[in-house]
Design an enzyme around this catalytic site. Sequence first.
Site, PDB file in Angstrom:
ATOM      1  N   LYS A 190      16.372  20.952 -12.988  1.00 51.72           N
ATOM      2  CA  LYS A 190      15.637  19.648 -13.298  1.00 51.72           C
ATOM      3  C   LYS A 190      16.344  18.494 -14.127  1.00 51.72           C
ATOM      4  O   LYS A 190      17.156  18.772 -14.743  1.00 51.72           O
ATOM      5  CB  LYS A 190      14.221  19.686 -14.032  1.00 51.72           C
ATOM      6  CG  LYS A 190      13.244  20.631 -13.337  1.00 51.72           C
ATOM      7  CD  LYS A 190      12.838  19.995 -11.937  1.00 51.72           C
ATOM      8  CE  LYS A 190      12.104  18.712 -12.302  1.00 51.72           C
ATOM      9  NZ  LYS A 190      10.604  18.698 -12.972  1.00 51.72           N
ATOM     10  N   SER A 231      14.542  20.193 -18.114  1.00 60.16           N
ATOM     11  CA  SER A 231      13.339  21.101 -18.452  1.00 60.16           C
ATOM     12  C   SER A 231      13.768  22.368 -19.215  1.00 60.16           C
ATOM     13  O   SER A 231      14.689  22.613 -18.974  1.00 60.16           O
ATOM     14  CB  SER A 231      13.037  21.523 -16.928  1.00 60.16           C
ATOM     15  OG  SER A 231      12.134  22.529 -17.114  1.00 60.16           O
ATOM     16  N   GLU A 248       8.958   7.457 -16.699  1.00 65.58           N
ATOM     17  CA  GLU A 248       7.814   7.679 -17.096  1.00 65.58           C
ATOM     18  C   GLU A 248       7.181   7.193 -18.764  1.00 65.58           C
ATOM     19  O   GLU A 248       6.028   7.026 -18.563  1.00 65.58           O
ATOM     20  CB  GLU A 248       7.669   9.405 -17.069  1.00 65.58           C
ATOM     21  CG  GLU A 248       8.196   9.617 -15.700  1.00 65.58           C
ATOM     22  CD  GLU A 248       8.177  11.364 -15.651  1.00 65.58           C
ATOM     23  OE1 GLU A 248       8.107  11.684 -16.947  1.00 65.58           O
ATOM     24  OE2 GLU A 248       8.658  11.841 -14.719  1.00 65.58           O
ATOM     25  N   HIS A 308       0.811  -1.220   0.075  1.00 64.10           N
ATOM     26  CA  HIS A 308       0.015   0.037   0.040  1.00 64.10           C
ATOM     27  C   HIS A 308       0.928   1.460   0.011  1.00 64.10           C
ATOM     28  O   HIS A 308       0.542   2.264   0.401  1.00 64.10           O
ATOM     29  CB  HIS A 308      -0.974  -0.037   1.227  1.00 64.10           C
ATOM     30  CG  HIS A 308      -1.702  -1.134   1.466  1.00 64.10           C
ATOM     31  ND1 HIS A 308      -3.208  -1.519   0.563  1.00 64.10           N
ATOM     32  CD2 HIS A 308      -1.523  -2.254   2.131  1.00 64.10           C
ATOM     33  CE1 HIS A 308      -3.479  -2.572   0.903  1.00 64.10           C
ATOM     34  NE2 HIS A 308      -2.585  -3.144   1.911  1.00 64.10           N
TER      35      HIS A 308
END
Length: 475
Positions: free
Chosen positions: A282, A276, A289, A155
């Site tokens: 970044k 970025s 992803e 969880h």
Amino acid sequence: MALWGGRFSQGPEESVFALSRSINFDWRLAPYDLRSSMAHLAILEKNGLIESDDATAILIALKELSAEVAKGEFKPIASDEDVHSALERGLTEKLGEIGGALRAGRSRNDQVTTDLRLFAIDHILEIAMLLTKLQDAILNKSAEYINDPAPGFTHIQHAQPVSFGHELAKHAHAFARDLDRIEDWLTRTSVSSLGAGALAGSSLALDPAFTAENLGFATSFANSIDAVSDRDYVAEALFIYAMIGTHLSRIGEEWTLWSSTEFAWAKVADGYSTGSSIMPQKKNPDMAELARGKSGRLIGNLMSVLTMLKGLPFAYNRDLQEDKEPLFDSIDTLLLVLPAVTGMIATTDFDREKMALAAPTGFSLATEIADYLAKKRVPFSQAHEAAGKCVALCEASELQLHQLTDAQFLHVHPQLDGGVRAVLTVHGALNSRTTLGGTAPALVAVQIKEAQLANAKTGAKIASRMQAFSEMMSA
């Protein structure tokens, strides 16, 4: 070159031809169509349906055309409807009318599914080989962290400490199941449809078993109607690809979380990260992803084909033209994603110290208290209750479990003495998990070694099949 039209008084309208035309995507089947044509030619010659001199000329032309297709020298033109008509045009340009002799005893219905099976087998073997390389990366990385503890999660909450090598190696077992599914798929798909004709077989002297052997299939069709309408192998391949995508997605999710500032466990290599356009600080785990995102595409392709197949009437229907693009897209997607994820995993470093410090937090050792009492033959329901009370006591007094006093332990349960502190350590918890498949580092080392040996064996088998398929295609 049109493969039909004798009974029509006019050709198709432009909009009809545009909708029917499949050459823009089925041209990928050209090498397989040429190879199946050679197999069909062999049986036509063997049974006297084509003169030997003509068969020799056709075979030479087919081989020339194969070389030209491979080099990009022969390509479809605007008037070609599909891969079959384009290649027949190529033959007639070389041979004249004799180029159309191969159509005897063969329909596009049995031809296209034979070609597609060959294409699907060729490419699933390529994907399987990439999976074994991904397995290598996962298992090699797992071996680096066998003795490093980390929190285990359920969880997304701290559950129990685990060997981080064990945590990583779990992904290898998921992909091993994918490889098992590919093995099963290869067995079911190794059935030639050539010789089924449009749907009823042929009155000509063909030999589907001979053709099947020529093309490397294990057997030929048992029912000609089923042979031209079966696309189970497409749907099943798409399921396998969707399952691979789902497993890749879970890796993507973990790598994204682990590389976040909040976790700061994973340091993804620069070569597998992006930046970025506005925030110069970044460093984004885009490969993770994308692996997570592409799974939706793979699942969607499976749904597309299953929906298309649902309720189709007997034999061939033009709906089946919709089987190719989803299959092609799923294959192309995995051929892009698998190498990138493999490289990302192989080059990621993990912060051992941060993981070790996090391992006992969140009262992840509470189960050790319950097990300690269970070993004293306290019913586990009572042991579980006692461990929970220890956690509540720690939360109220801002202590860790091992900081409770002997009196506090005994107050919770009369058999919970100070000896419990001996098991309230991360390494003690790890080393005690000695059941089969457990997280004890000594066991994890054996598990990883066994998985590496199994993967090497699978890789060798796939390489052998790829070699056999290549030799069949070049025969």
